[in-house]
Design a protein around this motif. Structure first.
Motif, PDB file in Angstrom:
ATOM      1  N   GLY A  91     100.226  46.845 -25.200  1.00 15.68           N
ATOM      2  CA  GLY A  91     100.750  45.773 -25.730  1.00 15.68           C
ATOM      3  C   GLY A  91     102.151  44.673 -24.309  1.00 15.68           C
TER       4      GLY A  91
ATOM      5  N   GLY B 276     100.669  42.846 -22.455  1.00 15.52           N
ATOM      6  CA  GLY B 276      99.903  42.055 -21.740  1.00 15.52           C
ATOM      7  C   GLY B 276      98.958  42.516 -20.927  1.00 15.52           C
TER       8      GLY B 276
ATOM      9  N   ASN C 198      88.677  52.825 -34.140  1.00 18.44           N
ATOM     10  CA  ASN C 198      89.567  52.523 -32.743  1.00 18.44           C
ATOM     11  C   ASN C 198      90.044  50.975 -33.460  1.00 18.44           C
ATOM     12  OD1 ASN C 198      91.718  52.596 -30.892  1.00 18.44           O
ATOM     13  ND2 ASN C 198      90.173  53.139 -29.209  1.00 18.44           N
TER      14      ASN C 198
ATOM     15  N   ILE D 238      95.603  51.850 -21.790  1.00 22.10           N
ATOM     16  CA  ILE D 238      96.701  51.278 -20.710  1.00 22.10           C
ATOM     17  C   ILE D 238      97.436  51.927 -21.107  1.00 22.10           C
ATOM     18  CG2 ILE D 238      98.633  49.924 -20.816  1.00 22.10           C
ATOM     19  CD1 ILE D 238      95.650  48.539 -20.027  1.00 22.10           C
TER      20      ILE D 238
HETATM   21  C1  LIG Z   1      93.423  48.878 -26.252  1.00 16.36           C
HETATM   22  C2  LIG Z   1      94.721  48.437 -24.925  1.00 16.36           C
HETATM   23  C3  LIG Z   1      93.125  48.629 -23.940  1.00 16.36           C
HETATM   24  C4  LIG Z   1      95.384  46.742 -25.093  1.00 16.36           C
HETATM   25  O1  LIG Z   1      95.031  46.577 -24.185  1.00 16.36           O
HETATM   26  P1  LIG Z   1      97.401  46.323 -24.147  1.00 16.36           P
HETATM   27  O2  LIG Z   1      97.622  46.197 -22.350  1.00 16.36           O
HETATM   28  O3  LIG Z   1      97.463  46.867 -25.179  1.00 16.36           O
HETATM   29  O4  LIG Z   1      96.762  44.391 -25.056  1.00 16.36           O
HETATM   30  P2  LIG Z   1      97.541  43.430 -24.271  1.00 16.36           P
HETATM   31  O5  LIG Z   1      99.425  43.691 -24.600  1.00 16.36           O
HETATM   32  O6  LIG Z   1      96.895  43.013 -22.802  1.00 16.36           O
HETATM   33  O7  LIG Z   1      96.830  41.950 -25.537  1.00 16.36           O
HETATM   34  C5  LIG Z   1      96.630  40.955 -25.031  1.00 16.36           C
HETATM   35  C6  LIG Z   1      96.364  40.058 -26.600  1.00 16.36           C
HETATM   36  O8  LIG Z   1      95.635  40.786 -27.330  1.00 16.36           O
HETATM   37  C7  LIG Z   1      96.622  40.845 -28.706  1.00 16.36           C
HETATM   38  N1  LIG Z   1      96.455  42.254 -28.807  1.00 16.36           N
HETATM   39  C8  LIG Z   1      96.418  43.882 -28.689  1.00 16.36           C
HETATM   40  N2  LIG Z   1      96.970  44.322 -28.984  1.00 16.36           N
HETATM   41  C9  LIG Z   1      95.993  43.510 -30.955  1.00 16.36           C
HETATM   42  C10 LIG Z   1      95.347  43.897 -32.360  1.00 16.36           C
HETATM   43  N3  LIG Z   1      95.576  45.580 -32.104  1.00 16.36           N
HETATM   44  N4  LIG Z   1      95.178  43.157 -33.091  1.00 16.36           N
HETATM   45  C11 LIG Z   1      95.104  42.330 -32.539  1.00 16.36           C
HETATM   46  N5  LIG Z   1      96.089  41.784 -31.382  1.00 16.36           N
HETATM   47  C12 LIG Z   1      95.605  42.611 -30.971  1.00 16.36           C
HETATM   48  C13 LIG Z   1      97.473  40.773 -28.389  1.00 16.36           C
HETATM   49  O9  LIG Z   1      98.863  40.021 -28.679  1.00 16.36           O
HETATM   50  C14 LIG Z   1      97.497  39.875 -26.982  1.00 16.36           C
HETATM   51  O10 LIG Z   1      97.282  38.449 -27.177  1.00 16.36           O
HETATM   52  P3  LIG Z   1      97.738  37.201 -26.712  1.00 16.36           P
HETATM   53  O11 LIG Z   1      98.243  37.080 -25.548  1.00 16.36           O
HETATM   54  O12 LIG Z   1      97.601  35.975 -27.544  1.00 16.36           O
HETATM   55  O13 LIG Z   1      99.809  37.395 -27.604  1.00 16.36           O
HETATM   56  C15 LIG Z   1      95.441  49.292 -25.147  1.00 16.36           C
HETATM   57  O14 LIG Z   1      96.306  49.182 -26.228  1.00 16.36           O
HETATM   58  C16 LIG Z   1      95.153  51.241 -24.921  1.00 16.36           C
HETATM   59  O15 LIG Z   1      95.002  51.332 -23.725  1.00 16.36           O
HETATM   60  N6  LIG Z   1      94.669  51.324 -25.574  1.00 16.36           N
HETATM   61  C17 LIG Z   1      94.518  53.086 -26.206  1.00 16.36           C
HETATM   62  C18 LIG Z   1      93.015  53.348 -25.659  1.00 16.36           C
HETATM   63  C19 LIG Z   1      91.754  51.923 -25.860  1.00 16.36           C
HETATM   64  O16 LIG Z   1      91.607  51.918 -27.182  1.00 16.36           O
HETATM   65  N7  LIG Z   1      90.969  52.177 -24.681  1.00 16.36           N
HETATM   66  C20 LIG Z   1      89.578  51.266 -25.625  1.00 16.36           C
HETATM   67  C21 LIG Z   1      89.349  51.865 -25.301  1.00 16.36           C
HETATM   68  S1  LIG Z   1      87.329  50.494 -26.130  1.00 16.36           S
END
Ligand SMILES: CC(C)(COP(=O)(O)OP(=O)(O)OC[C@H]1O[C@@H](n2cnc3c(N)ncnc32)[C@H](O)[C@@H]1OP(=O)(O)O)[C@@H](O)C(=O)NCCC(=O)NCCS
Length: 145
Positions: A83, A85, A110, A77
Protein backbone atom coordinates in the motif's frame (compact mmCIF):
# COMPACT_ATOMS: atom_id res chain seq x y z
CA UNK A 1 12.36 6.40 2.91
CA UNK A 2 12.20 6.56 -0.89
CA UNK A 3 11.41 3.38 -2.81
CA UNK A 4 13.76 2.63 -5.69
CA UNK A 5 13.28 -0.01 -8.38
CA UNK A 6 16.09 -1.81 -10.22
CA UNK A 7 16.91 -5.00 -12.07
CA UNK A 8 17.81 -7.74 -9.58
CA UNK A 9 21.26 -9.29 -9.48
CA UNK A 10 22.31 -12.68 -8.14
CA UNK A 11 23.11 -10.91 -4.88
CA UNK A 12 19.40 -10.03 -4.45
CA UNK A 13 18.13 -13.59 -4.71
CA UNK A 14 18.32 -14.42 -1.00
CA UNK A 15 16.42 -11.23 -0.12
CA UNK A 16 13.78 -11.94 -2.80
CA UNK A 17 13.35 -15.43 -1.37
CA UNK A 18 12.74 -13.94 2.08
CA UNK A 19 10.10 -11.57 0.65
CA UNK A 20 8.49 -14.52 -1.15
CA UNK A 21 8.37 -16.69 1.98
CA UNK A 22 7.02 -13.93 4.23
CA UNK A 23 4.45 -12.63 1.74
CA UNK A 24 3.23 -16.10 0.74
CA UNK A 25 2.68 -16.97 4.41
CA UNK A 26 0.65 -13.81 4.98
CA UNK A 27 -1.35 -13.98 1.74
CA UNK A 28 -1.92 -17.71 1.27
CA UNK A 29 -1.83 -19.18 4.82
CA UNK A 30 -3.96 -22.11 3.67
CA UNK A 31 -1.35 -23.33 1.20
CA UNK A 32 1.11 -26.05 2.26
CA UNK A 33 4.29 -24.91 3.98
CA UNK A 34 6.46 -26.39 1.21
CA UNK A 35 4.99 -23.84 -1.24
CA UNK A 36 6.68 -21.01 0.68
CA UNK A 37 10.31 -21.97 1.03
CA UNK A 38 13.49 -20.57 -0.49
CA UNK A 39 13.59 -23.68 -2.69
CA UNK A 40 10.05 -22.96 -3.91
CA UNK A 41 11.11 -19.40 -4.75
CA UNK A 42 14.12 -20.58 -6.73
CA UNK A 43 12.08 -23.21 -8.56
CA UNK A 44 9.27 -20.78 -9.43
CA UNK A 45 11.64 -18.18 -10.91
CA UNK A 46 13.70 -20.44 -13.20
CA UNK A 47 14.19 -18.70 -16.57
CA UNK A 48 12.63 -15.45 -15.33
CA UNK A 49 13.89 -11.91 -14.85
CA UNK A 50 13.43 -10.19 -11.49
CA UNK A 51 13.20 -6.54 -10.59
CA UNK A 52 13.33 -5.43 -6.97
CA UNK A 53 11.82 -2.56 -5.02
CA UNK A 54 14.15 -1.40 -2.28
CA UNK A 55 14.36 1.14 0.50
CA UNK A 56 18.07 1.82 0.73
CA UNK A 57 19.63 -1.64 0.79
CA UNK A 58 16.45 -3.28 2.10
CA UNK A 59 14.57 -5.29 -0.55
CA UNK A 60 10.84 -4.88 0.15
CA UNK A 61 9.36 -6.51 -2.95
CA UNK A 62 10.05 -8.07 -6.32
CA UNK A 63 8.45 -8.86 -9.66
CA UNK A 64 9.39 -11.88 -11.75
CA UNK A 65 8.74 -11.95 -15.51
CA UNK A 66 8.87 -14.75 -18.07
CA UNK A 67 9.67 -12.74 -21.18
CA UNK A 68 9.16 -15.46 -23.83
CA UNK A 69 5.41 -15.12 -23.21
CA UNK A 70 5.34 -11.58 -21.68
CA UNK A 71 4.01 -13.18 -18.51
CA UNK A 72 4.25 -11.67 -15.03
CA UNK A 73 4.63 -14.77 -12.92
CA UNK A 74 5.15 -13.21 -9.47
CA UNK A 75 4.64 -9.87 -7.76
CA UNK A 76 5.21 -9.81 -4.02
CA UNK A 77 5.50 -6.85 -1.69
CA UNK A 78 6.44 -7.53 1.93
CA UNK A 79 3.31 -7.24 4.13
CA UNK A 80 4.64 -4.29 6.14
CA UNK A 81 5.36 -2.34 2.94
CA UNK A 82 2.15 -2.97 1.01
CA UNK A 83 0.00 0.00 0.00
CA UNK A 84 2.98 2.34 -0.39
CA UNK A 85 3.37 2.27 -4.15
CA UNK A 86 5.98 -0.48 -4.55
CA UNK A 87 3.73 -2.84 -6.53
CA UNK A 88 2.76 -0.11 -8.96
CA UNK A 89 6.41 0.93 -9.36
CA UNK A 90 7.50 -2.62 -10.19
CA UNK A 91 4.76 -3.02 -12.80
CA UNK A 92 5.79 0.36 -14.18
CA UNK A 93 9.36 -0.89 -14.58
CA UNK A 94 8.51 -3.94 -16.68
CA UNK A 95 5.42 -2.92 -18.70
CA UNK A 96 7.29 -0.43 -20.93
CA UNK A 97 9.83 -3.16 -21.78
CA UNK A 98 7.23 -5.53 -23.19
CA UNK A 99 6.82 -6.06 -26.92
CA UNK A 100 3.02 -6.26 -26.97
CA UNK A 101 0.54 -7.06 -24.24
CA UNK A 102 1.51 -8.52 -20.89
CA UNK A 103 -0.52 -11.11 -18.99
CA UNK A 104 -0.68 -12.55 -15.48
CA UNK A 105 -2.87 -14.84 -13.44
CA UNK A 106 -4.31 -14.14 -10.02
CA UNK A 107 -6.33 -16.39 -7.71
CA UNK A 108 -10.00 -15.46 -7.59
CA UNK A 109 -9.79 -15.74 -3.80
CA UNK A 110 -7.08 -13.04 -3.77
CA UNK A 111 -9.57 -10.19 -4.03
CA UNK A 112 -7.07 -7.59 -2.89
CA UNK A 113 -4.67 -8.35 -5.73
CA UNK A 114 -7.54 -8.50 -8.23
CA UNK A 115 -8.75 -5.05 -7.14
CA UNK A 116 -5.18 -3.71 -7.35
CA UNK A 117 -4.75 -4.92 -10.95
CA UNK A 118 -8.20 -3.74 -12.05
CA UNK A 119 -7.45 -0.33 -10.49
CA UNK A 120 -4.32 -0.17 -12.66
CA UNK A 121 -6.16 -0.99 -15.88
CA UNK A 122 -5.69 -4.74 -16.23
CA UNK A 123 -8.70 -6.47 -17.81
CA UNK A 124 -9.99 -10.02 -17.47
CA UNK A 125 -9.32 -12.14 -20.58
CA UNK A 126 -9.74 -15.64 -19.19
CA UNK A 127 -10.17 -17.89 -16.21
CA UNK A 128 -9.27 -21.38 -15.14
CA UNK A 129 -8.90 -23.83 -12.30
CA UNK A 130 -5.75 -25.00 -10.53
CA UNK A 131 -5.15 -27.29 -7.58
CA UNK A 132 -5.06 -24.14 -5.45
CA UNK A 133 -8.45 -22.93 -6.75
CA UNK A 134 -9.90 -20.81 -9.56
CA UNK A 135 -7.92 -17.99 -11.16
CA UNK A 136 -8.36 -15.01 -13.46
CA UNK A 137 -6.12 -14.28 -16.44
CA UNK A 138 -5.56 -10.53 -16.83
CA UNK A 139 -4.02 -8.52 -19.67
CA UNK A 140 -2.67 -5.01 -20.12
CA UNK A 141 -0.95 -3.22 -22.96
CA UNK A 142 2.83 -3.17 -22.72
CA UNK A 143 5.43 -1.21 -24.61
CA UNK A 144 5.94 2.53 -24.32
CA UNK A 145 2.91 3.66 -22.34
C1 LIG B 1 -1.14 -6.94 -4.53
C2 LIG B 1 0.17 -6.19 -4.29
C3 LIG B 1 1.23 -6.66 -5.30
C4 LIG B 1 -0.08 -4.69 -4.53
O1 LIG B 1 1.11 -3.96 -4.31
P1 LIG B 1 1.13 -2.68 -3.33
O2 LIG B 1 2.52 -2.19 -3.27
O3 LIG B 1 0.50 -3.10 -2.05
O4 LIG B 1 0.15 -1.68 -4.08
P2 LIG B 1 0.45 -0.13 -4.42
O5 LIG B 1 0.69 0.58 -3.14
O6 LIG B 1 1.53 -0.05 -5.45
O7 LIG B 1 -0.94 0.33 -5.05
C5 LIG B 1 -0.95 0.96 -6.31
C6 LIG B 1 -2.30 1.49 -6.61
O8 LIG B 1 -3.28 0.45 -6.51
C7 LIG B 1 -4.25 0.81 -5.54
N1 LIG B 1 -4.62 -0.38 -4.80
C8 LIG B 1 -3.81 -1.16 -4.06
N2 LIG B 1 -4.51 -2.15 -3.50
C9 LIG B 1 -5.80 -1.96 -3.91
C10 LIG B 1 -7.02 -2.63 -3.68
N3 LIG B 1 -7.07 -3.72 -2.91
N4 LIG B 1 -8.15 -2.16 -4.24
C11 LIG B 1 -8.14 -1.07 -5.03
N5 LIG B 1 -7.00 -0.39 -5.29
C12 LIG B 1 -5.86 -0.84 -4.74
C13 LIG B 1 -3.59 1.83 -4.65
O9 LIG B 1 -4.54 2.67 -4.03
C14 LIG B 1 -2.76 2.56 -5.64
O10 LIG B 1 -3.56 3.43 -6.41
P3 LIG B 1 -3.34 5.03 -6.43
O11 LIG B 1 -1.93 5.22 -6.92
O12 LIG B 1 -4.39 5.50 -7.40
O13 LIG B 1 -3.54 5.45 -5.02
C15 LIG B 1 0.69 -6.36 -2.84
O14 LIG B 1 -0.28 -5.90 -1.94
C16 LIG B 1 1.09 -7.78 -2.49
O15 LIG B 1 2.26 -8.15 -2.63
N6 LIG B 1 0.13 -8.59 -2.00
C17 LIG B 1 0.41 -9.94 -1.55
C18 LIG B 1 0.93 -10.85 -2.65
C19 LIG B 1 -0.01 -10.87 -3.84
O16 LIG B 1 -1.22 -11.01 -3.70
N7 LIG B 1 0.60 -10.77 -5.04
C20 LIG B 1 -0.15 -10.81 -6.28
C21 LIG B 1 -0.34 -12.23 -6.69
S1 LIG B 1 -1.07 -12.29 -8.31
Amino acid sequence: MTISVRLASDLDQAACARVFVETMAATFPQEPAESRTEAAYRHSTIGEEQWVAAEGSDVIGFISVYWPTNFIHSLYIRPDRQGQGAGQRLLGAVLPRAKGDMELKTDKANQRAFAFYRHLGWRVVGEGMAATGPWWRLRRAGGIL
